[in-house]
Design an enzyme around this catalytic site. Structure first.
Site, PDB file in Angstrom:
ATOM      1  N   LYS A  40      36.588 -19.150  45.593  1.00 59.18           N
ATOM      2  CA  LYS A  40      35.271 -19.524  45.053  1.00 59.18           C
ATOM      3  C   LYS A  40      34.176 -18.719  45.759  1.00 59.18           C
ATOM      4  CE  LYS A  40      36.763 -24.172  43.797  1.00 59.18           C
ATOM      5  NZ  LYS A  40      36.926 -25.573  44.220  1.00 59.18           N
ATOM      6  N   GLN A  67      34.736 -29.469  48.812  1.00 58.64           N
ATOM      7  CA  GLN A  67      36.119 -29.394  48.338  1.00 58.64           C
ATOM      8  C   GLN A  67      36.833 -30.726  48.564  1.00 58.64           C
ATOM      9  OE1 GLN A  67      37.390 -26.849  46.651  1.00 58.64           O
ATOM     10  NE2 GLN A  67      39.485 -27.566  46.539  1.00 58.64           N
ATOM     11  N   ASP A 109      29.789 -29.194  40.549  1.00 62.11           N
ATOM     12  CA  ASP A 109      31.093 -29.777  40.200  1.00 62.11           C
ATOM     13  C   ASP A 109      30.962 -30.808  39.074  1.00 62.11           C
ATOM     14  OD1 ASP A 109      33.448 -28.960  41.489  1.00 62.11           O
ATOM     15  OD2 ASP A 109      32.907 -29.983  43.351  1.00 62.11           O
TER      16      ASP A 109
END
Ligand code: GUN
Length: 306
Positions: A55, A99, A122
């Site tokens: 990412k 994460q 997200d």
């Protein structure tokens, strides 16, 4: 039936990344804004390290400022919340990704709800969940995996899914539920099936669009697939592949498979995503798209359409 079309997620993702790069250049030019993505990882889980590394690298390739916070597994919840609050307050950061999964001593929901909803690339914050479920797809950040899956469906079937039956197998907050909202917003008739569904194969055989997000290797065999269906395989499972030989430590080599038995499903489907090379590459591409959208919003500029 002829063999199914193989939906090339890598190619579609590459196209999205190109759009992100040109959108980023335009944003710098017109507003002097450089999109910033902050990724936060706690602990040393190797798979999470790989995801986060990729990412951060893609963010740099897109021309973003990429910030990576690597915290020890023992980091306290309060320390993590402070990192998130500082990123919320930093005007150079437009996207924040923590994460998951987090270590057991940290309340995941609390961390997610602390992220500024306007930096929640997200799409996990309740505000974004609410925006999506009320059909406000313009304002919502949509979770990246279902957003990417939806783009692949649109590649094959177009924007309007009126009259189509969609079945999603899996009811997670990250994939199954947001996927249902996206399909509903595109006028599909939607069923969410799961491990407790009665006669799952028969339910799946009713699907013009079948989305598999169960996390069980090759569970959906040919028997689950209607002739002419579009099959989207969200699963990424690593299984032993003794046919490839042994690793140096004497254990079998491994390979990646989806939640769908590709060969059997491809014999019936009209189009199907492979694993790897289907939904996987789309997830990171959509994260970049969400971050650019966030930076454009902050600068009061219309983002590119994805
Ligand atoms: N862990 C596995 N997938 C994801 C994701 O899409 N976002 C975050 N934050 N963590 C993950």
């Amino acid at each position: 039936m002829a063999e199914a079309e193989r939906i090339d997620g890598k190619a579609v993702a590459a196209r999205i990344i190109e759009t992100v790069k040109s959108g980023t250049a335009a944003l710098k030019e017109t507003a002097g804004t450089v999109p910033g993505l902050a990724v936060v990882i706690i602990g040393e889980d190797p798979a999470s390290q790989v995801y986060v590394g990729s990412k951060a690298k893609t963010a740099k390739d897109c021309g973003f400022t990429s910030i990576k916070h690597e915290l020890r597994a023992e980091t306290s919840e309060e320390t993590l919340l402070k990192v998130v609050r500082d990123l919320n307050a930093d005007p150079q950061v437009h996207g924040i990704l923590v994460q998951l999964p987090l270590p057991g001593h940290i309340d995941e929901a609390k961390v997610i709800q602390t992220i500024d909803p306007d930096k929640d690339v997200d799409g996990f914050h309740l505000i974004n969940v609410g925006r999506l479920s009320t059909g406000d797809t313009a304002a919502a950040f949509v979770p990246c995996t279902p957003a990417g899956s939806m783009l692949l469906i649109r590649e094959v079937l177009g924007d309007d899914l009126s009259g189509k039956n969609a079945v999603i197998v899996g009811r997670s907050n990250i994939v199954g539920k947001p996927m249902a909202q996206l399909l509903l917003a595109a006028n599909a008739t939607v069923t969410i099936a799961h491990s407790r569904t009665k006669d799952l194969a028969a339910v799946c055989r009713g699907a013009d669009i079948l989305v598999a997000a169960v996390g069980r290797p090759e569970m959906l065999t040919g028997d689950y697939v209607k002739d002419g269906a579009v099959v989207i395989d969200v699963g990424i499972n690593r299984i032993d592949a003794p046919e490839k030989g042994l690793k140096e430590d004497g254990t079998p080599k491994t390979r990646l498979v989806g939640d769908v038995n590709y060969e059997e499903a491809a014999a019936k489907a009209a189009a199907i995503t492979p694993v790897p090379g289907g939904v996987g590459p789309m997830t990171i591409a959509m994260l970049m798209a969400n971050t650019l959208r966030s930076a454009c919003r902050a600068a009061g500029i219309t983002p590119p359409k994805f």
